[in-house]
Motif scaffolding. Structure first.
Motif, PDB file in Angstrom:
ATOM      1  N   SER A 229      22.923   7.458  45.381  1.00  0.00           N
ATOM      2  CA  SER A 229      22.729   8.550  44.555  1.00  0.00           C
ATOM      3  C   SER A 229      22.104   9.800  45.525  1.00  0.00           C
ATOM      4  CB  SER A 229      21.445   8.351  43.534  1.00  0.00           C
ATOM      5  OG  SER A 229      20.279   7.783  44.315  1.00  0.00           O
ATOM      6  N   TYR A 230      21.805  10.771  44.824  1.00  0.00           N
ATOM      7  CA  TYR A 230      21.658  11.943  45.726  1.00  0.00           C
ATOM      8  C   TYR A 230      20.270  12.016  46.669  1.00  0.00           C
ATOM      9  CZ  TYR A 230      17.674  12.835  42.451  1.00  0.00           C
ATOM     10  OH  TYR A 230      16.650  12.660  41.560  1.00  0.00           O
ATOM     11  N   VAL A 231      19.716  10.678  46.097  1.00  0.00           N
ATOM     12  CA  VAL A 231      18.298  10.542  46.953  1.00  0.00           C
ATOM     13  C   VAL A 231      18.587  10.101  48.760  1.00  0.00           C
ATOM     14  CG1 VAL A 231      16.317   8.868  47.138  1.00  0.00           C
ATOM     15  CG2 VAL A 231      17.032   9.692  44.910  1.00  0.00           C
TER      16      VAL A 231
ATOM     17  N   TYR B  11      11.732  11.172  33.887  1.00  0.00           N
ATOM     18  CA  TYR B  11      11.196  10.107  34.587  1.00  0.00           C
ATOM     19  C   TYR B  11      12.525   9.027  34.839  1.00  0.00           C
ATOM     20  CZ  TYR B  11       6.521  12.265  34.437  1.00  0.00           C
ATOM     21  OH  TYR B  11       5.471  13.213  34.475  1.00  0.00           O
ATOM     22  N   SER B  12      12.822   8.782  33.541  1.00  0.00           N
ATOM     23  CA  SER B  12      13.820   7.742  33.711  1.00  0.00           C
ATOM     24  C   SER B  12      14.959   8.124  34.543  1.00  0.00           C
ATOM     25  CB  SER B  12      14.383   7.576  32.062  1.00  0.00           C
ATOM     26  OG  SER B  12      15.094   8.778  31.827  1.00  0.00           O
ATOM     27  N   TYR B  13      15.342   9.333  34.727  1.00  0.00           N
ATOM     28  CA  TYR B  13      16.416   9.606  35.535  1.00  0.00           C
ATOM     29  C   TYR B  13      15.795   9.489  36.918  1.00  0.00           C
ATOM     30  CZ  TYR B  13      19.146  11.560  31.431  1.00  0.00           C
ATOM     31  OH  TYR B  13      19.893  11.803  30.365  1.00  0.00           O
ATOM     32  N   ILE B  14      14.754   9.759  37.417  1.00  0.00           N
ATOM     33  CA  ILE B  14      14.161   9.460  38.692  1.00  0.00           C
ATOM     34  C   ILE B  14      14.073   8.319  38.956  1.00  0.00           C
ATOM     35  CG2 ILE B  14      12.279  10.136  40.123  1.00  0.00           C
ATOM     36  CD1 ILE B  14      11.612  12.496  38.392  1.00  0.00           C
ATOM     37  N   ARG B  15      13.721   7.500  38.158  1.00  0.00           N
ATOM     38  CA  ARG B  15      13.717   6.196  38.311  1.00  0.00           C
ATOM     39  C   ARG B  15      15.159   5.387  38.656  1.00  0.00           C
ATOM     40  NH1 ARG B  15      11.909   4.712  33.588  1.00  0.00           N
ATOM     41  NH2 ARG B  15       9.957   5.522  33.933  1.00  0.00           N
ATOM     42  N   GLU B  16      15.802   5.889  37.832  1.00  0.00           N
ATOM     43  CA  GLU B  16      17.417   5.551  38.210  1.00  0.00           C
ATOM     44  C   GLU B  16      18.077   5.774  39.486  1.00  0.00           C
ATOM     45  OE1 GLU B  16      21.822   5.621  35.951  1.00  0.00           O
ATOM     46  OE2 GLU B  16      19.996   6.748  34.803  1.00  0.00           O
ATOM     47  N   ALA B  17      17.506   6.936  39.838  1.00  0.00           N
ATOM     48  CA  ALA B  17      18.044   7.498  41.047  1.00  0.00           C
ATOM     49  C   ALA B  17      17.424   6.810  42.333  1.00  0.00           C
ATOM     50  CB  ALA B  17      18.065   9.100  41.275  1.00  0.00           C
ATOM     51  N   TRP B  18      16.018   6.153  42.115  1.00  0.00           N
ATOM     52  CA  TRP B  18      15.413   5.579  43.333  1.00  0.00           C
ATOM     53  C   TRP B  18      15.845   4.150  43.053  1.00  0.00           C
ATOM     54  CZ3 TRP B  18      13.053   6.745  47.580  1.00  0.00           C
ATOM     55  CH2 TRP B  18      12.630   8.174  47.590  1.00  0.00           C
TER      56      TRP B  18
ATOM     57  N   GLN C  46      20.993  10.939  50.713  1.00  0.00           N
ATOM     58  CA  GLN C  46      21.343  12.012  51.649  1.00  0.00           C
ATOM     59  C   GLN C  46      20.090  13.000  51.995  1.00  0.00           C
ATOM     60  OE1 GLN C  46      23.756  12.506  53.412  1.00  0.00           O
ATOM     61  NE2 GLN C  46      23.079  14.637  54.488  1.00  0.00           N
ATOM     62  N   LEU C  47      19.331  13.125  50.559  1.00  0.00           N
ATOM     63  CA  LEU C  47      18.300  13.831  50.824  1.00  0.00           C
ATOM     64  C   LEU C  47      17.078  13.237  51.849  1.00  0.00           C
ATOM     65  CD1 LEU C  47      16.570  16.530  49.387  1.00  0.00           C
ATOM     66  CD2 LEU C  47      15.842  15.020  47.665  1.00  0.00           C
ATOM     67  N   MET C  48      16.913  12.050  51.476  1.00  0.00           N
ATOM     68  CA  MET C  48      15.927  11.704  52.394  1.00  0.00           C
ATOM     69  C   MET C  48      16.221  11.472  53.823  1.00  0.00           C
ATOM     70  SD  MET C  48      13.331  11.093  50.349  1.00  0.00           S
ATOM     71  CE  MET C  48      12.272  10.218  51.583  1.00  0.00           C
ATOM     72  N   ARG C  49      17.467  11.226  54.283  1.00  0.00           N
ATOM     73  CA  ARG C  49      17.877  11.098  55.542  1.00  0.00           C
ATOM     74  C   ARG C  49      17.604  12.505  56.145  1.00  0.00           C
ATOM     75  NH1 ARG C  49      21.861   7.259  53.440  1.00  0.00           N
ATOM     76  NH2 ARG C  49      23.227   9.176  52.569  1.00  0.00           N
ATOM     77  N   GLU C  50      17.770  13.753  55.302  1.00  0.00           N
ATOM     78  CA  GLU C  50      17.502  14.804  55.919  1.00  0.00           C
ATOM     79  C   GLU C  50      15.918  15.320  56.001  1.00  0.00           C
ATOM     80  OE1 GLU C  50      19.188  17.519  53.255  1.00  0.00           O
ATOM     81  OE2 GLU C  50      21.386  16.893  53.745  1.00  0.00           O
ATOM     82  N   ARG C  51      15.231  14.592  54.985  1.00  0.00           N
ATOM     83  CA  ARG C  51      13.764  14.576  55.320  1.00  0.00           C
ATOM     84  C   ARG C  51      13.253  13.998  56.369  1.00  0.00           C
ATOM     85  NH1 ARG C  51      11.491  14.457  48.965  1.00  0.00           N
ATOM     86  NH2 ARG C  51      12.336  16.484  48.234  1.00  0.00           N
ATOM     87  N   VAL C  52      13.633  12.665  56.571  1.00  0.00           N
ATOM     88  CA  VAL C  52      13.177  12.053  57.649  1.00  0.00           C
ATOM     89  C   VAL C  52      13.199  12.492  59.004  1.00  0.00           C
ATOM     90  CG1 VAL C  52      13.580   9.704  58.635  1.00  0.00           C
ATOM     91  CG2 VAL C  52      13.146   9.824  56.453  1.00  0.00           C
ATOM     92  N   VAL C  53      14.094  13.391  59.202  1.00  0.00           N
ATOM     93  CA  VAL C  53      14.359  14.018  60.535  1.00  0.00           C
ATOM     94  C   VAL C  53      13.134  14.602  60.904  1.00  0.00           C
ATOM     95  CG1 VAL C  53      15.390  15.721  61.772  1.00  0.00           C
ATOM     96  CG2 VAL C  53      16.807  14.020  60.398  1.00  0.00           C
TER      97      VAL C  53
ATOM     98  N   VAL D 106       8.521   4.830  50.280  1.00  0.00           N
ATOM     99  CA  VAL D 106       9.219   5.985  50.113  1.00  0.00           C
ATOM    100  C   VAL D 106      10.464   5.699  50.833  1.00  0.00           C
ATOM    101  CG1 VAL D 106       9.093   8.387  50.488  1.00  0.00           C
ATOM    102  CG2 VAL D 106       7.012   7.485  50.019  1.00  0.00           C
ATOM    103  N   TRP D 107      10.460   5.558  52.058  1.00  0.00           N
ATOM    104  CA  TRP D 107      11.613   5.221  52.785  1.00  0.00           C
ATOM    105  C   TRP D 107      11.410   4.554  54.178  1.00  0.00           C
ATOM    106  CZ3 TRP D 107      15.989   6.264  50.926  1.00  0.00           C
ATOM    107  CH2 TRP D 107      17.255   6.379  51.698  1.00  0.00           C
ATOM    108  N   GLU D 108      12.478   3.934  54.991  1.00  0.00           N
ATOM    109  CA  GLU D 108      12.361   3.301  56.252  1.00  0.00           C
ATOM    110  C   GLU D 108      13.699   3.435  56.850  1.00  0.00           C
ATOM    111  OE1 GLU D 108      13.205  -1.176  55.556  1.00  0.00           O
ATOM    112  OE2 GLU D 108      11.868  -0.800  54.004  1.00  0.00           O
TER     113      GLU D 108
END
Length: 208
Positions: A18-20, A5-12, A22-29, A120-122
């Motif tokens: 972070s990797y988040v 959970y600490s690694y996820i929290r740090e990435a967000w 690029q991943l979220m830009r693909e999901r938002v499509v 989550v995202w915007e």
């Protein structure tokens, strides 16, 4: 040893670094093509969902809600008047987008109660929030001592009465009311000591 959970929290904390990002830009499509309210199987931010009370068990429901950003869309009057009296622009809603997302999720699922929500995202037009809903009539919820408080009748429709975290913030209950540790409390405490010191000094110099 750090937890997952600490690694996820740090990435967000900084998604764009972070990797988040690029991943979220693909999901938002794909999210833009979906309905405004979508039930999902698992949380996008597992650390945040668990911190807000989510459990991977029966009785918990996750919903992703899309809310349009920006101010109020007021109809433009047809009759003539001064531009300053049109009343079209510069109208902001008193509710936050997060609270709007919670209310819309509650209306979509009227048999469930809103526990909490998180961002989550915007993008430039929309903001997405994930809302944690709980079934107060499910046996798994009634037998869980950590969450069965929501089964009480006084929590019915809690999101529409400003009892969630977003609702309390909108009502101004997150502001300091003289709590210990705040700057205002420390300043008042210091001023009180100064006044007491002056009063004692005056009593010593001019005893009655």
């Amino acid at each position: 040893m750090r937890s997952a959970y600490s690694y996820i929290r740090e990435a967000w904390k900084r998604p764009s670094d972070s990797y988040v990002g690029q991943l979220m830009r693909e999901r938002v499509v794909q999210w833009r093509k979906q309905p405004a309210i979508v039930r999902i199987e698992r949380p996008t931010r597992l650390d945040r969902a668990r911190a807000l009370g989510y459990k991977a068990k029966q009785g918990f429901v996750l919903v992703r809600v899309r809310v349009r950003k920006g101010g109020r869309r007021k109809p433009r009057p047809r009759a003539g008047r001064r531009p300053k009296a049109l009343g079209v622009v510069k109208f902001k809603p008193a509710k936050s987008l997060r609270l709007m997302a919670e209310e819309r999720a509650a209306r979509k699922f009227p048999n469930l109660e809103v526990l909490n929500s998180y961002w989550v995202w915007e993008d430039g037009r929309y903001a997405w929030y994930e809302v944690i809903l709980v079934d107060p009539h499910h046996p798994a919820i009634k037998s869980d001592p950590d969450i069965n408080w929501i089964c009480s009748p006084k929590h019915r429709g809690r999101v529409f009465r400003g009892l969630t975290s977003a609702g309390k913030k909108m009502r101004g209950l997150r502001k300091s009311r003289g709590l210990k540790g705040t700057h205002h409390y420390k300043w008042k405490k210091k001023r009180k000591k100064i006044r007491e010191g002056r009063r004692r000094k005056a009593q010593r110099e001019h005893p009655t």
